[in-house]
Structures are given as structure tokens and as C-alpha cells.
Scaffold this active site. Structure first.
Site, PDB file in Angstrom:
ATOM      1  N   LEU A   1      12.058 -20.332  -3.500  1.00 43.20           N
ATOM      2  CA  LEU A   1      10.962 -19.445  -3.092  1.00 43.20           C
ATOM      3  C   LEU A   1       9.758 -19.643  -4.004  1.00 43.20           C
ATOM      4  CD1 LEU A   1      10.031 -16.937  -1.354  1.00 43.20           C
ATOM      5  CD2 LEU A   1      10.904 -15.518  -3.226  1.00 43.20           C
TER       6      LEU A   1
ATOM      7  N   ASP B   1       0.825  -1.198   0.000  1.00 44.39           N
ATOM      8  CA  ASP B   1       0.000   0.000   0.000  1.00 44.39           C
ATOM      9  C   ASP B   1       0.866   1.257   0.000  1.00 44.39           C
ATOM     10  OD1 ASP B   1      -2.381   1.351  -0.001  1.00 44.39           O
ATOM     11  OD2 ASP B   1      -2.795   1.090   2.128  1.00 44.39           O
TER      12      ASP B   1
ATOM     13  N   HIS C   1       3.573   3.344  -8.994  1.00 45.02           N
ATOM     14  CA  HIS C   1       3.434   1.902  -9.212  1.00 45.02           C
ATOM     15  C   HIS C   1       4.733   1.309  -9.778  1.00 45.02           C
ATOM     16  CE1 HIS C   1      -0.701   1.957  -8.069  1.00 45.02           C
ATOM     17  NE2 HIS C   1      -1.095   2.692  -9.093  1.00 45.02           N
TER      18      HIS C   1
END
Length: 228
Positions: A126, A16, A33
């Protein structure tokens, strides 16, 4: 002697603050972004270094379609570029999967998602779970619908857990940036016993140093899972 840091197996991130970061700098939301995408790369690298096994990133929610069309279009273009980069680099240590509804994502993005998810990774260090067009209430409803359609007469909690979009270990730690302190329809079922870490740092500024702060805070927690 330095205290040993406990490493969570699965960390989920509510990313956020991209828009607020850009606004504070007099930049467009798109620039925010884009810098947020660089934070994603930094967090992936930090997770690999620390030995975290799973990361879930809340990339685009089912509610995000209500944002201005220009912003949504910019987010889709950035997602497309990010997937292109992931495919080009083809890091053998990172396996990508996706959580969320496929409709109404653009066809070209769906093709890239499928190609990225199908990329063979023998022993990834991962698992990167991208929550894309994701809403937790919808996920739970979809799981219940699937179980009912299968003829299930009695639905148990473990049945729902096994029928969610991806049957991953529940997150040990959920991180939300920008100072907000809510889940916003993210992993509502899976978060039953997760630890939470809220930071005022905006997502574009959340790099390795901030990641390590979250790990340090997690190490101080005594997880009891309701048992004592």
C-alpha cells in the site's frame, strides 16, 4: 453465491467530522482528532486487507491554518506523534509519501516526514499519500509554474498530470465523511472521473465496517469515463 466486490486501486478520503464528534460527546476537539487518528489506522488496515494499492488522506489543508491557533498546535502535535508511531512500527507493507507545500510546516515535522518517506520498503502493498498543507488549486498552479519554468511552450493535460506533487493513479473513489458533499479544494484535477461516496458517518466512527460499505457502493457503479 456472494457477489464479488470490485476493489478500487486508489481511494482518497476527506476526513471530516472530528470536531462535531467531540462536541456531541462533550469532549475537546483534540479528543476528536485523536479518535480520528485511530480511524486512519483502521482504514489503512482495512485497505491492506481488501487489496487497495493507494490511499490519499486529506490530513491538513492550506486553509486549515486559519483555524484557532490552539487547534492548529494540537493538530501539529498529533501529526508529530503519528509520524513517530509510523517510524517506530515501520510496517514493511506500507510506504508513506506526502503531497503539499512544505512551508510553513514546523522543522521537526519536516524532519520526521523526510525520515518516514525515505524508509526503505522493497515491495509495499500500500502507498499511503498524506495530503499535508495541501490545496489542489495551489498544486495545479505549482505544476503550471514548473512547466513554464522548464521552457514548455504548450502545456497539455498530460503534462500537468505528470507534474503534480505525486504522479499517482487518479483516485477511483473519493470518500467524504460527516454528510458534507463538496471537494473543498481536494484533488480537483485528479477527480475528473472519480466516483464519489458521501456518508453521514463522522470520521472518528469510520472504521472497517464503514470502509467496507464504501467498497460495496463502489461495486455498484458503472464507470464509463465519458465514453458512452
Amino acid at each position: 453465491m456472494a457477489e464479488e466486490i470490485k476493489i478500487p486501486k486508489h481511494i482518497a478520503f476527506i476526513m471530516d467530522g472530528n470536531g462535531r464528534w467531540a462536541e456531541a460527546k462533550g469532549l475537546s476537539k483534540t479528543k476528536g482528532h485523536e479518535e480520528g487518528a485511530r480511524s486512519v489506522e483502521a482504514v489503512i488496515n482495512a485497505a491492506l486487507k481488501a487489496g487497495v494499492k493507494y490511499i490519499t488522506l486529506y490530513a491538513f489543508s492550506t486553509e486549515n491554518w486559519a483555524r484557532p491557533k490552539l487547534e492548529v498546535s494540537a493538530l501539529m502535535r498529533l501529526l508529530s506523534k503519528t509520524l513517530d508511531k509510523f517510524l517506530k512500527e515501520n510496517n514493511p507493507d506500507v510506504k508513506i509519501i506526502f503531497s503539499g507545500r512544505r512551508e510553513p510546516l514546523p522543522a521537526d515535522i519536516l524532519r520526521k516526514m523526510d525520515k518516514a518517506a525515505a524508509a526503505p520498503k522493497e515491495n509495499p502493498k500500500l502507498i499511503l499519500n498524506l495530503a499535508l498543507n495541501y490545496g489542489s488549486r495551489q498544486e495545479i498552479a505549482d505544476a503550471a509554474t514548473k512547466l513554464i519554468s522548464s521552457g514548455k511552450k504548450e502545456i497539455k493535460p498530460e503534462d500537468i498530470s505528470a507534474t503534480l506533487y505525486n504522479n499517482l493513479p487518479e483516485p477511483d473513489l473519493i470518500v467524504r465523511t460527516s454528510g458534507e458533499q463538496r471537494l473543498s479544494n481536494f484533488l480537483l484535477w485528479q477527480a475528473a472521473y472519480s466516483e464519489f461516496y458521501f456518508t453521514p458517518v463522522l470520521w472518528p466512527d469510520f472504521k472497517e465496517e464503514e470502509f467496507n460499505k464504501a467498497l460495496q457502493e463502489y461495486s455498484k457503479r458503472n464507470r464509463r469515463f465519458g465514453g458512452r
